[in-house]
Design a protein around this motif. Structure first.
Motif, PDB file in Angstrom:
ATOM      1  N   LEU A  78      -3.040   1.594  16.721  1.00  0.00           N
ATOM      2  CA  LEU A  78      -2.203   2.424  15.850  1.00  0.00           C
ATOM      3  C   LEU A  78      -2.559   3.908  16.002  1.00  0.00           C
ATOM      4  O   LEU A  78      -1.768   4.696  16.494  1.00  0.00           O
ATOM      5  CB  LEU A  78      -2.345   1.960  14.386  1.00  0.00           C
ATOM      6  N   VAL A 131      15.561 -11.919   6.997  1.00  0.00           N
ATOM      7  CA  VAL A 131      15.380 -11.824   8.450  1.00  0.00           C
ATOM      8  C   VAL A 131      16.356 -12.747   9.182  1.00  0.00           C
ATOM      9  O   VAL A 131      16.910 -12.390  10.224  1.00  0.00           O
ATOM     10  CB  VAL A 131      13.925 -12.189   8.831  1.00  0.00           C
ATOM     11  N   GLY A 163      10.790 -10.397  -4.444  1.00  0.00           N
ATOM     12  CA  GLY A 163      10.444 -11.785  -4.138  1.00  0.00           C
ATOM     13  C   GLY A 163       9.364 -11.910  -3.091  1.00  0.00           C
ATOM     14  O   GLY A 163       8.897 -10.910  -2.531  1.00  0.00           O
ATOM     15  N   LEU A 197       2.765  -2.216  12.167  1.00  0.00           N
ATOM     16  CA  LEU A 197       1.843  -3.313  11.857  1.00  0.00           C
ATOM     17  C   LEU A 197       0.420  -2.806  11.598  1.00  0.00           C
ATOM     18  O   LEU A 197       0.218  -1.644  11.272  1.00  0.00           O
ATOM     19  CB  LEU A 197       1.904  -4.335  12.992  1.00  0.00           C
ATOM     20  N   GLY A 198      -0.534  -3.701  11.738  1.00  0.00           N
ATOM     21  CA  GLY A 198      -1.912  -3.395  11.340  1.00  0.00           C
ATOM     22  C   GLY A 198      -2.636  -2.462  12.296  1.00  0.00           C
ATOM     23  O   GLY A 198      -2.110  -2.072  13.338  1.00  0.00           O
ATOM     24  N   ASN A 230       0.860  -1.204   0.000  1.00  0.00           N
ATOM     25  CA  ASN A 230       0.000   0.000   0.000  1.00  0.00           C
ATOM     26  C   ASN A 230       0.890   1.246   0.000  1.00  0.00           C
ATOM     27  O   ASN A 230       1.773   1.358   0.838  1.00  0.00           O
ATOM     28  CB  ASN A 230      -0.977  -0.015   1.173  1.00  0.00           C
ATOM     29  N   PRO A 238      10.923  -5.316  -1.313  1.00  0.00           N
ATOM     30  CA  PRO A 238       9.590  -4.732  -1.466  1.00  0.00           C
ATOM     31  C   PRO A 238       8.521  -5.814  -1.600  1.00  0.00           C
ATOM     32  O   PRO A 238       8.837  -6.989  -1.795  1.00  0.00           O
ATOM     33  CB  PRO A 238       9.710  -3.934  -2.777  1.00  0.00           C
ATOM     34  N   PHE A 294      -8.737  -3.794   5.803  1.00  0.00           N
ATOM     35  CA  PHE A 294      -7.797  -3.187   4.855  1.00  0.00           C
ATOM     36  C   PHE A 294      -8.441  -2.964   3.488  1.00  0.00           C
ATOM     37  O   PHE A 294      -7.852  -3.238   2.435  1.00  0.00           O
ATOM     38  CB  PHE A 294      -6.534  -4.040   4.724  1.00  0.00           C
ATOM     39  N   GLY A 337      11.922 -12.700   1.874  1.00  0.00           N
ATOM     40  CA  GLY A 337      11.845 -11.959   3.144  1.00  0.00           C
ATOM     41  C   GLY A 337      12.444 -12.761   4.288  1.00  0.00           C
ATOM     42  O   GLY A 337      13.260 -12.253   5.066  1.00  0.00           O
ATOM     43  N   GLY A 388       7.502 -13.318   0.471  1.00  0.00           N
ATOM     44  CA  GLY A 388       7.870 -13.254   1.882  1.00  0.00           C
ATOM     45  C   GLY A 388       8.645 -14.471   2.344  1.00  0.00           C
ATOM     46  O   GLY A 388       9.695 -14.355   2.970  1.00  0.00           O
TER      47      GLY A 388
HETATM   48  P1  NAD Z   1       2.261  -8.550   4.637  1.00  0.00           P
HETATM   49  O1  NAD Z   1       2.597  -8.727   6.077  1.00  0.00           O
HETATM   50  O2  NAD Z   1       1.540  -9.621   3.949  1.00  0.00           O
HETATM   51  O3  NAD Z   1       3.589  -8.316   3.777  1.00  0.00           O
HETATM   52  C1  NAD Z   1       4.476  -7.251   4.035  1.00  0.00           C
HETATM   53  C2  NAD Z   1       5.852  -7.623   3.537  1.00  0.00           C
HETATM   54  O4  NAD Z   1       6.340  -8.710   4.298  1.00  0.00           O
HETATM   55  C3  NAD Z   1       5.906  -8.079   2.066  1.00  0.00           C
HETATM   56  O5  NAD Z   1       7.066  -7.554   1.473  1.00  0.00           O
HETATM   57  C4  NAD Z   1       5.995  -9.589   2.197  1.00  0.00           C
HETATM   58  O6  NAD Z   1       6.622 -10.209   1.102  1.00  0.00           O
HETATM   59  C5  NAD Z   1       6.849  -9.727   3.440  1.00  0.00           C
HETATM   60  N1  NAD Z   1       6.736 -11.010   4.144  1.00  0.00           N
HETATM   61  C6  NAD Z   1       5.670 -11.842   4.208  1.00  0.00           C
HETATM   62  N2  NAD Z   1       5.984 -12.923   4.964  1.00  0.00           N
HETATM   63  C7  NAD Z   1       7.253 -12.761   5.388  1.00  0.00           C
HETATM   64  C8  NAD Z   1       8.134 -13.539   6.193  1.00  0.00           C
HETATM   65  N3  NAD Z   1       7.768 -14.695   6.733  1.00  0.00           N
HETATM   66  N4  NAD Z   1       9.376 -13.068   6.422  1.00  0.00           N
HETATM   67  C9  NAD Z   1       9.769 -11.882   5.913  1.00  0.00           C
HETATM   68  N5  NAD Z   1       8.980 -11.106   5.119  1.00  0.00           N
HETATM   69  C10 NAD Z   1       7.735 -11.547   4.867  1.00  0.00           C
HETATM   70  O7  NAD Z   1       1.489  -7.168   4.564  1.00  0.00           O
HETATM   71  P2  NAD Z   1       0.779  -6.529   3.282  1.00  0.00           P
HETATM   72  O8  NAD Z   1      -0.466  -7.300   3.004  1.00  0.00           O
HETATM   73  O9  NAD Z   1       1.803  -6.348   2.220  1.00  0.00           O
HETATM   74  O10 NAD Z   1       0.415  -5.069   3.839  1.00  0.00           O
HETATM   75  C11 NAD Z   1      -0.752  -4.752   4.498  1.00  0.00           C
HETATM   76  C12 NAD Z   1      -0.507  -4.665   6.005  1.00  0.00           C
HETATM   77  O11 NAD Z   1       0.482  -3.688   6.294  1.00  0.00           O
HETATM   78  C13 NAD Z   1      -1.729  -4.228   6.779  1.00  0.00           C
HETATM   79  O12 NAD Z   1      -1.878  -5.020   7.918  1.00  0.00           O
HETATM   80  C14 NAD Z   1      -1.403  -2.796   7.179  1.00  0.00           C
HETATM   81  O13 NAD Z   1      -2.067  -2.314   8.318  1.00  0.00           O
HETATM   82  C15 NAD Z   1       0.054  -2.873   7.378  1.00  0.00           C
HETATM   83  N6  NAD Z   1       0.659  -1.542   7.298  1.00  0.00           N
HETATM   84  C16 NAD Z   1       1.103  -0.952   8.462  1.00  0.00           C
HETATM   85  C17 NAD Z   1       1.654   0.325   8.425  1.00  0.00           C
HETATM   86  C18 NAD Z   1       2.156   0.991   9.685  1.00  0.00           C
HETATM   87  O14 NAD Z   1       2.918   1.929   9.567  1.00  0.00           O
HETATM   88  N7  NAD Z   1       1.770   0.551  10.871  1.00  0.00           N
HETATM   89  C19 NAD Z   1       1.747   1.000   7.204  1.00  0.00           C
HETATM   90  C20 NAD Z   1       1.274   0.381   6.048  1.00  0.00           C
HETATM   91  C21 NAD Z   1       0.742  -0.901   6.117  1.00  0.00           C
END
Ligand code: NAD
Length: 490
Positions: free
Chosen positions: A411, A216, A206, A251-252, A152, A176, A385, A212, A208
């Motif tokens: 949040l 980590v 790539g 997070l969320g 987003n 990303p 979301f 990802g 997660g």
């Molecule tokens: P997501 O958690 O599915 O993915 C985010 C990123 O994490 C992606 O790049 C993904 O590939 C990676 N990822 C997934 N599994 C992983 C793992 N096991 N290890 C390492 N990396 C991994 O989130 P999304 O669907 O892309 O984004 C939406 C979420 O982000 C919503 O919950 C939203 O609230 C949150 N968000 C929070 C903020 C904030 O500042 N608090 C800002 C924007 C979005």
């Protein structure tokens, strides 16, 4: 096929070691518009090694502050230079309406670099006067920062991490989101044009689990700044435990807007509709729960219905569009499932709740208003979301606070009242990281950004990015005379 994005490692665009790729879909049609290299552990390892070598060489981490600040600023200039192209990529790749991308998301991305370039020069270490001692605090860059970002407003969120990570002298590997790789590729091109030393900025596309997770777990990565879902954050913390990572977790959310009868109702209506329906409702700080005082409930809901019904859904390319398609068919299904959940719980889907008429293709979802909601329902407790607003009545300030806090997230909170004492009381009482009074989310980059409870760990923004995360804090103590040293073994 129009687009092909590759990894950027050591200032070179590279294929994956195993040649793997994934499709890039356009949310407006779900047609495949290109391919992205799909990173695996070997690609992550190459990127981390490049970052590590660059860091250890000192070419970036020990660069004079003034010069590093200038180079960071220059990235902001290049973003402005390429703003139109970035906007086009972001619109086609994410479905966010043109007006919202060009109006705020891209300028903010440049601002992130300008801000942290300045902030670097303002960094100051405290000193503490002691009797016969000089004690002071300094900061040093930590090493390799792994930055993991969501889809987003991807470009803005990537720069929000990359700018402070680099300004503080760390070297980075950015991973990303897999649903929005295009503007990240442009960011890599901008870094190539900026010609920073090789290895300072690296990017691996790539999924997660395959890209990802190895980032980590990598022993040569010291920092992980993550923005994404709470459950992903939990998994990341588990995976980083054995290499003792430092985490920043954004997070969320399930943020409340609380509206009292003494507020300017029309401004409140503007503010809360923007804060849930802009960016297609795909924003972490969305006020997805509307807590509405009983005395204005019917009147406000009538106006709200009219407003929501008037929101223009359309092609994100169109300048008049207010809601574009959701990012991905899987995400569309998730949002749609919450409508069934709400209905089964007894809530009323007053408007929307499905694909809007006339939009057969793509991930379009009608702006949705849900009434008869109780705070304990899943529709009021869980993050959807998407463009979905749940409305809950309240009768007293105490009840509003209880409802606002009775959720695992923390949040943001939005308070609408003209009683300033009440505004401050509520702001104190809300269990969340950020509060706006009589306003939607307007960011001042000097302030800390982040969430409480299940919405995150730590704060970034302003000096907090540096002092609490991207720098290691070191205390140094030196006696100014001959102080007493206890003797042993004399
Ligand atoms: P997501 O958690 O599915 O993915 C985010 C990123 O994490 C992606 O790049 C993904 O590939 C990676 N990822 C997934 N599994 C992983 C793992 N096991 N290890 C390492 N990396 C991994 O989130 P999304 O669907 O892309 O984004 C939406 C979420 O982000 C919503 O919950 C939203 O609230 C949150 N968000 C929070 C903020 C904030 O500042 N608090 C800002 C924007 C979005």
């Amino acid at each position: 096929m129009k687009y092909y994005t590759r990894h950027f490692i050591n200032n070179q665009f590279l294929e994956s070691h195993d040649g793997g790729q994934f499709d890039i879909l356009a949310p407006a049609t779900n047609e495949t518009i290109g391919h992205a290299a799909s990173g695996k552990p070997a690609d992550i390892d190459a990127a981390v090694r490049a970052a590590r070598m660059a860091f250890d060489s000192g070419v970036w981490s020990k660069m004079p502050v003034e010069l590093r600040s200038r180079k960071i600023r220059h990235i902001g200039d290049l973003i402005i230079k390429h703003a139109d192209e970035i906007a086009e990529l972001e619109i086609i790749d994410t479905g966010i309406p043109r007006k919202q991308i060009t109006g705020s998301a891209i300028p903010r991305a440049a601002e992130n670099f300008y801000f942290f370039a300045e902030q670097l020069k303002l960094l100051e270490g405290k000193s503490f006067k002691g009797d016969g001692w000089h004690n002071y605090v300094t900061y040093r860059p930590v090493g390799v920062a792994g930055l993991i970002t969501p889809w987003n407003t991807p470009f803005m969120l990537e720069t929000w991490k990359v700018a402070p990570a680099l300004a503080s002298g760390n070297c980075v590997v950015l991973k990303p989101a897999e649903w929005s790789p295009l503007s990240a590729d442009k960011l890599a091109q901008i870094f190539q044009e900026a010609d920073l030393p090789a290895g300072v900025f690296n990017l691996v596309h790539g999924f997660g689990e395959s890209a990802g997770a190895p980032l980590v777990a990598h022993p040569d990565v010291q920092l992980i700044s993550f923005t994404g879902e709470t459950t992903t954050g939990m998994e990341i913390i588990r995976n980083g435990a054995s290499t003792l990572k430092r985490f920043s977790m954004e997070l969320g959310g399930k943020s409340p807007a609380i509206i009292f009868p003494d507020t300017d109702i029309d401004r409140a209506l503007d503010g809360i509709t923007w804060q849930i329906f802009s960016l297609n409702g795909e924003r972490c700080t969305a006020n997805s729960r509307l807590l509405l005082h009983r005395n204005i409930f019917d009147r406000f809901v009538e106006k709200l219905k009219e407003r929501v019904a008037g929101i223009k859904v359309g092609n994100p390319d169109d300048i008049s569009t207010e809601i574009g398609p959701l990012i991905h068919p899987e995400h569309w299904q998730r949002v749609r499932r919450y409508i069934d959940i709400a209905r089964n719980e007894g809530a009323e889907i007053a408007l929307g709740g499905d694909r809007p008429p006339g939009f057969e293709k793509g991930n379009y979802f009608a702006p949705t208003l849900i009434l008869n909601v109780k705070n304990e329902m899943r529709i009021a407790q869980e993050e959807v979301f998407g463009p979905v607003l749940a409305v809950i009545p309240f009768e007293s300030e105490e009840e509003a606070i209880r409802l606002a806090n009775d959720v695992k997230y923390g949040l943001a909170g939005y308070i609408w009242t003209n009683d300033s004492a009440r505004a401050h009381r509520l702001a104190e009482a809300l269990e969340c990281g950020m509060v706006w009074i009589n306003s939607h989310n307007v960011r001042d980059l000097r302030l800390p950004f982040g969430g409480s409870k299940y919405s995150g760990i730590g704060r970034e923004g302003g000096r907090w990015s540096f002092e609490e995360f991207y720098f290691d804090t070191k205390s140094i103590q030196i006696p100014t005379g001959e102080h007493h040293i206890p003797k042993i073994g004399v």
